[in-house]
Design a protein around this motif. Structure first.
Motif, PDB file in Angstrom:
ATOM      1  N   ALA A 138       4.817  -0.295  -4.007  1.00 24.67           N
ATOM      2  CA  ALA A 138       3.364   0.200  -3.507  1.00 24.67           C
ATOM      3  C   ALA A 138       2.384  -0.048  -4.552  1.00 24.67           C
ATOM      4  CB  ALA A 138       3.529   1.768  -2.933  1.00 24.67           C
ATOM      5  N   SER A 139       1.016  -0.108  -4.024  1.00 22.30           N
ATOM      6  CA  SER A 139      -0.118   0.190  -5.000  1.00 22.30           C
ATOM      7  C   SER A 139      -1.339   0.727  -4.313  1.00 22.30           C
ATOM      8  CB  SER A 139      -0.547  -1.405  -5.367  1.00 22.30           C
ATOM      9  OG  SER A 139      -1.360  -1.291  -6.370  1.00 22.30           O
ATOM     10  N   ASP A 140      -2.332   0.838  -4.718  1.00 22.24           N
ATOM     11  CA  ASP A 140      -3.441   1.305  -4.009  1.00 22.24           C
ATOM     12  C   ASP A 140      -4.568   0.216  -4.062  1.00 22.24           C
ATOM     13  OD1 ASP A 140      -5.812   2.080  -6.545  1.00 22.24           O
ATOM     14  OD2 ASP A 140      -3.881   1.595  -7.217  1.00 22.24           O
ATOM     15  N   PRO A 141      -5.622   0.594  -3.065  1.00 18.61           N
ATOM     16  CA  PRO A 141      -6.685  -0.328  -2.711  1.00 18.61           C
ATOM     17  C   PRO A 141      -7.659  -0.496  -3.934  1.00 18.61           C
ATOM     18  CG  PRO A 141      -6.228   1.245  -0.970  1.00 18.61           C
ATOM     19  CD  PRO A 141      -5.535   1.656  -2.246  1.00 18.61           C
ATOM     20  N   VAL A 142      -7.866   0.340  -4.814  1.00 16.22           N
ATOM     21  CA  VAL A 142      -8.637   0.028  -6.054  1.00 16.22           C
ATOM     22  C   VAL A 142      -8.106  -0.892  -6.892  1.00 16.22           C
ATOM     23  CG1 VAL A 142      -9.877   1.145  -7.781  1.00 16.22           C
ATOM     24  CG2 VAL A 142      -9.593   2.471  -5.887  1.00 16.22           C
ATOM     25  N   SER A 143      -6.925  -0.579  -7.652  1.00 13.18           N
ATOM     26  CA  SER A 143      -6.066  -1.492  -8.435  1.00 13.18           C
ATOM     27  C   SER A 143      -5.839  -2.889  -7.710  1.00 13.18           C
ATOM     28  CB  SER A 143      -4.898  -1.077  -8.829  1.00 13.18           C
ATOM     29  OG  SER A 143      -4.863   0.311  -9.154  1.00 13.18           O
ATOM     30  N   MET A 144      -5.644  -3.135  -6.544  1.00 16.90           N
ATOM     31  CA  MET A 144      -5.439  -4.275  -5.940  1.00 16.90           C
ATOM     32  C   MET A 144      -6.948  -4.768  -5.146  1.00 16.90           C
ATOM     33  SD  MET A 144      -2.413  -5.581  -5.702  1.00 16.90           S
ATOM     34  CE  MET A 144      -0.922  -5.325  -6.663  1.00 16.90           C
ATOM     35  N   ALA A 145      -7.883  -4.614  -5.500  1.00 10.77           N
ATOM     36  CA  ALA A 145      -9.432  -4.719  -4.782  1.00 10.77           C
ATOM     37  C   ALA A 145      -9.434  -6.160  -4.584  1.00 10.77           C
ATOM     38  CB  ALA A 145     -10.197  -4.153  -5.417  1.00 10.77           C
ATOM     39  N   ARG A 146      -9.075  -7.042  -5.940  1.00  9.87           N
ATOM     40  CA  ARG A 146      -9.578  -8.359  -5.779  1.00  9.87           C
ATOM     41  C   ARG A 146      -8.660  -9.107  -4.854  1.00  9.87           C
ATOM     42  NH1 ARG A 146     -13.432  -6.753  -6.968  1.00  9.87           N
ATOM     43  NH2 ARG A 146     -13.888  -8.022  -5.121  1.00  9.87           N
ATOM     44  N   LEU A 147      -7.347  -8.929  -5.021  1.00  8.83           N
ATOM     45  CA  LEU A 147      -6.312  -9.615  -4.133  1.00  8.83           C
ATOM     46  C   LEU A 147      -6.587  -9.442  -2.765  1.00  8.83           C
ATOM     47  CD1 LEU A 147      -3.896 -11.566  -4.665  1.00  8.83           C
ATOM     48  CD2 LEU A 147      -2.503  -9.786  -4.389  1.00  8.83           C
ATOM     49  N   VAL A 185       0.311 -18.888  -0.545  1.00 11.11           N
ATOM     50  CA  VAL A 185       0.838 -17.947  -0.199  1.00 11.11           C
ATOM     51  C   VAL A 185       0.599 -16.818   1.046  1.00 11.11           C
ATOM     52  CG1 VAL A 185       1.511 -17.421  -2.692  1.00 11.11           C
ATOM     53  CG2 VAL A 185      -0.582 -16.466  -1.673  1.00 11.11           C
ATOM     54  N   SER A 186       1.288 -15.928   1.394  1.00 11.18           N
ATOM     55  CA  SER A 186       0.866 -14.857   2.612  1.00 11.18           C
ATOM     56  C   SER A 186       0.560 -13.660   2.113  1.00 11.18           C
ATOM     57  CB  SER A 186       1.684 -15.326   3.636  1.00 11.18           C
ATOM     58  OG  SER A 186       3.013 -14.422   3.158  1.00 11.18           O
ATOM     59  N   GLY A 187      -0.021 -12.903   2.919  1.00 13.50           N
ATOM     60  CA  GLY A 187      -0.140 -11.401   2.449  1.00 13.50           C
ATOM     61  C   GLY A 187       1.130 -10.747   2.342  1.00 13.50           C
ATOM     62  N   ALA A 188       2.145 -11.225   2.642  1.00 10.43           N
ATOM     63  CA  ALA A 188       3.652 -10.612   2.260  1.00 10.43           C
ATOM     64  C   ALA A 188       4.084 -10.245   0.927  1.00 10.43           C
ATOM     65  CB  ALA A 188       4.821 -11.539   3.052  1.00 10.43           C
ATOM     66  N   ILE A 189       3.094 -11.030  -0.075  1.00  9.57           N
ATOM     67  CA  ILE A 189       3.415 -10.724  -1.329  1.00  9.57           C
ATOM     68  C   ILE A 189       2.555  -9.491  -1.687  1.00  9.57           C
ATOM     69  CG2 ILE A 189       3.531 -13.233  -2.122  1.00  9.57           C
ATOM     70  CD1 ILE A 189       0.576 -12.830  -3.372  1.00  9.57           C
ATOM     71  N   LEU A 190       1.844  -8.995  -0.851  1.00  2.91           N
ATOM     72  CA  LEU A 190       1.187  -7.654  -1.095  1.00  2.91           C
ATOM     73  C   LEU A 190       2.102  -6.402  -1.148  1.00  2.91           C
ATOM     74  CD1 LEU A 190      -2.251  -8.313   0.646  1.00  2.91           C
ATOM     75  CD2 LEU A 190      -2.220  -7.568  -1.887  1.00  2.91           C
ATOM     76  N   PRO A 191       2.146  -5.534  -1.898  1.00  3.23           N
ATOM     77  CA  PRO A 191       3.035  -4.334  -1.665  1.00  3.23           C
ATOM     78  C   PRO A 191       2.281  -3.345  -0.482  1.00  3.23           C
ATOM     79  CG  PRO A 191       1.594  -3.967  -3.753  1.00  3.23           C
ATOM     80  CD  PRO A 191       1.314  -5.472  -3.291  1.00  3.23           C
ATOM     81  N   GLU A 192       3.167  -2.389  -0.261  1.00  2.00           N
ATOM     82  CA  GLU A 192       2.268  -1.346   0.595  1.00  2.00           C
ATOM     83  C   GLU A 192       1.328  -0.778  -0.123  1.00  2.00           C
ATOM     84  OE1 GLU A 192       3.746   2.683   3.081  1.00  2.00           O
ATOM     85  OE2 GLU A 192       5.199   1.513   1.802  1.00  2.00           O
ATOM     86  N   MET A 193       0.239  -0.584   0.602  1.00  2.00           N
ATOM     87  CA  MET A 193      -1.202   0.110   0.086  1.00  2.00           C
ATOM     88  C   MET A 193      -1.352   1.774   0.343  1.00  2.00           C
ATOM     89  SD  MET A 193      -2.965  -1.890  -1.592  1.00  2.00           S
ATOM     90  CE  MET A 193      -1.968  -3.488  -2.037  1.00  2.00           C
ATOM     91  N   LEU A 194      -1.337   2.489  -0.499  1.00  2.94           N
ATOM     92  CA  LEU A 194      -1.367   3.909  -0.676  1.00  2.94           C
ATOM     93  C   LEU A 194      -2.705   4.413  -1.261  1.00  2.94           C
ATOM     94  CD1 LEU A 194       2.289   5.033  -1.852  1.00  2.94           C
ATOM     95  CD2 LEU A 194       1.502   4.710   0.742  1.00  2.94           C
ATOM     96  N   GLU A 195      -3.151   5.449  -0.998  1.00  5.03           N
ATOM     97  CA  GLU A 195      -4.409   6.164  -1.843  1.00  5.03           C
ATOM     98  C   GLU A 195      -3.820   6.592  -3.006  1.00  5.03           C
ATOM     99  OE1 GLU A 195      -7.231   5.965  -0.921  1.00  5.03           O
ATOM    100  OE2 GLU A 195      -7.254   5.280   1.388  1.00  5.03           O
TER     101      GLU A 195
END
Length: 514
Positions: A169-178, A196-206
């Protein structure tokens, strides 16, 4: 009394602390490293396992010093460096070393991407050597086997949370650019451009949401935290801004650690050339990270043969000396620059040296050069948002130096406010944990309750004319010398005549040895 474990994974050290619900740091442990492996190609890498080892070691230090407090920990929150990618396979194993915030190898890939991408897409202009999309393109070109096995991309604090909980998991601030690159524009996103696809993104949490409980069976002493909630938190900048009490409209922040980050917080997603606009969950920051900061001071001290283990004392001693009437200009781009120029080929310069200049003049030039860059970023942000910053909240190691606080206030023309906490990243992480636990109704409420001010520096009107003149000369020097910097870097990289100078120097050293 409630206790949380707050951690700050910085660019040059790992800090962990047990913090109570008044915001007081009860016990703290700081460990240097891990050092990055850097080379002339622009590489800067760290094995992710090294960060995990530091977390275990830091917690062992806390548990040994205060065993009862460690056992009383109710929650964990970790903030950490950003612009650093960890590449995992589908089993959660690291495929290669992490590419750190200093890595510039993707510069050529970024240039090709910008030419190939849809120029109308909002993220296209932001693609540079430090952008995760450019680094994915580099991985595809240079390490195709690792690229083919890639299943998830994480930032360092997310990797530690994964090791603690087993959840990606990650958060939308840290992953803003991706996330911005993955956002569709007219039916297309930019991830497809690098295969690549959006599948490489982890789940987003606040940031204040729970990733999961600490797993059982972890190494000592983490086994004693089994079942405690781990909150997502965010990158070290976001956490430090919270820890400085600057997460509010109209406030600017300046965090000075190994490098500096400066930005202005507003209600609208304004944009300015060279600055990052990031959604900070109800507010927006306009600004971003530089490549210069306290590390630049360490460079100067090493150059002068002074003790780099005592940066604060040594720079304070230099600043007490007598300054020559004619000031020096210092362009602080020793490692290229991110905000606001995004140019890894920029280089530093001392302009105006004369025979009478000494170490004190060099020290003031370095501090003023960094402050001039601060002013450039702040002016762009204020112009975009249509108003001046109420104040600049200043934190990090450099904030302990009152002369640097005074220089920043006078050069930027805004009040500089230093918070009581000397570790705003740890304080911010603790605020996240207490908010997640429900001790406060909101992040804003926790910020109000736990952040206090130590000192305020008002700009001195008497120094304004001199600093305005110095700043104007600084901008002229930047414009004049940037093309020279790029040509020097290009000549060395391409094996042209200038690159031979290093070989000649080695030969001369051999002659002296004989």
């Amino acid at each position: 009394m409630s206790i949380v474990l707050a951690c700050d994974l910085g660019g040059s050290s790992f800090r962990a602390a047990l913090v109570d619900d008044t915001g007081a740091i009860r016990v703290q442990c700081a460990i240097a490293g891990p050092p990055s492996r850097d080379d002339r190609s622009g590489a800067s890498e760290i094995e992710p396992e090294a960060w995990w080892s530091l977390l275990v070691e830091a917690c062992a230090g806390l548990a040994a010093e205060a065993p009862a407090l460690f056992d009383a920990v109710e929650a964990v929150a970790i903030c950490g460096v950003t612009r650093t990618q960890i590449f995992l396979d589908r089993d959660g194993r690291s495929l290669r070393p992490a590419m750190t915030w200093k890595d510039t190898r993707a510069d050529a890939c970024a240039e090709r991407l910008r030419a190939a991408l849809d120029p109308v897409h909002p993220e296209s202009a932001a693609i540079n050597a430090f952008h995760p999309l450019a680094r994915l393109a580099w991985l595809r070109e240079r390490e195709p086997e690792a690229f083919a096995a890639l299943a998830c991309l994480l930032e360092p604090k997310d990797y530690l949370n994964f090791r603690l909980t087993g959840r990606l998991a990650s958060d939308p601030v840290s992953m803003a650019r991706l996330l911005a690159a993955a956002a569709p524009h007219e039916g297309r996103d930019q991830l497809a451009a690098v295969g690549v696809s959006g599948a490489i993104l982890p789940e987003m949490l606040e940031p204040w949401e729970q990733v999961g409980p600490v797993k059982r069976g972890l190494p000592v002493p983490l086994d004693r935290l089994a079942g405690r909630p781990v909150f997502c938190a965010s990158n070290d900048t976001w956490a430090a801004v919270v820890g400085l009490g600057a997460m509010r409209e109209g406030f600017a922040y300046n965090i000075s650690g190994t490098t500096e980050v400066l930005g202005l917080v507003g209600r609208e997603p304004a944009r300015a050339e060279g600055l990052l606009t990031v959604d900070w969950r109800g507010l927006f920051q306009l600004g971003g990270p530089s490549q210069t900061g306290a590390d630049t001071v360490s460079w100067l001290l090493a150059l002068l043969g002074r003790d780099t283990a005592s940066v604060g004392q040594e720079i304070a001693a230099l600043l007490r000396g007598r300054r020559q009437p004619q000031p020096l200009l210092f362009l602080p781009y020793l490692q290229g620059e991110r905000v606001p120029y995004w140019d890894p080929s920029l280089r530093g310069a001392l302009v105006g040296l004369n025979r009478r200049h000494g170490q004190t003049d060099l020290a003031f030039a370095v501090l003023e050069g960094v402050a001039c860059l601060n002013r450039t970023v702040l002016e762009r942000a204020e112009a975009a948002l249509g108003g001046e910053a109420t104040e600049i909240r200043f934190g990090g190691g450099a904030a302990t130096n009152p002369v640097w606080s005074r220089i920043k206030a006078d050069l930027c023309g805004r009040p500089v406010v230093v918070a009581t906490s000397k570790e705003p990243g740890l304080t911010g992480a603790a605020i996240v944990a207490f908010t997640g636990l429900g001790r406060f109704a909101s992040l804003a409420g926790a910020q109000e309750a736990l952040v206090t001010v130590a000192r305020r520096f008002e700009p001195d009107p008497a120094r304004k004319p001199a600093y305005d003149a110095l700043f104007a000369l600084f901008r002229r020097a930047e414009a004049a010398l940037a093309p020279v910097s790029r040509d020097l870097v290009a000549a060395a990289r391409e094996g042209q005549a200038l690159a031979a100078l290093a070989r000649h120097a080695s030969a001369a050293a051999d002659l002296h040895a004989d």
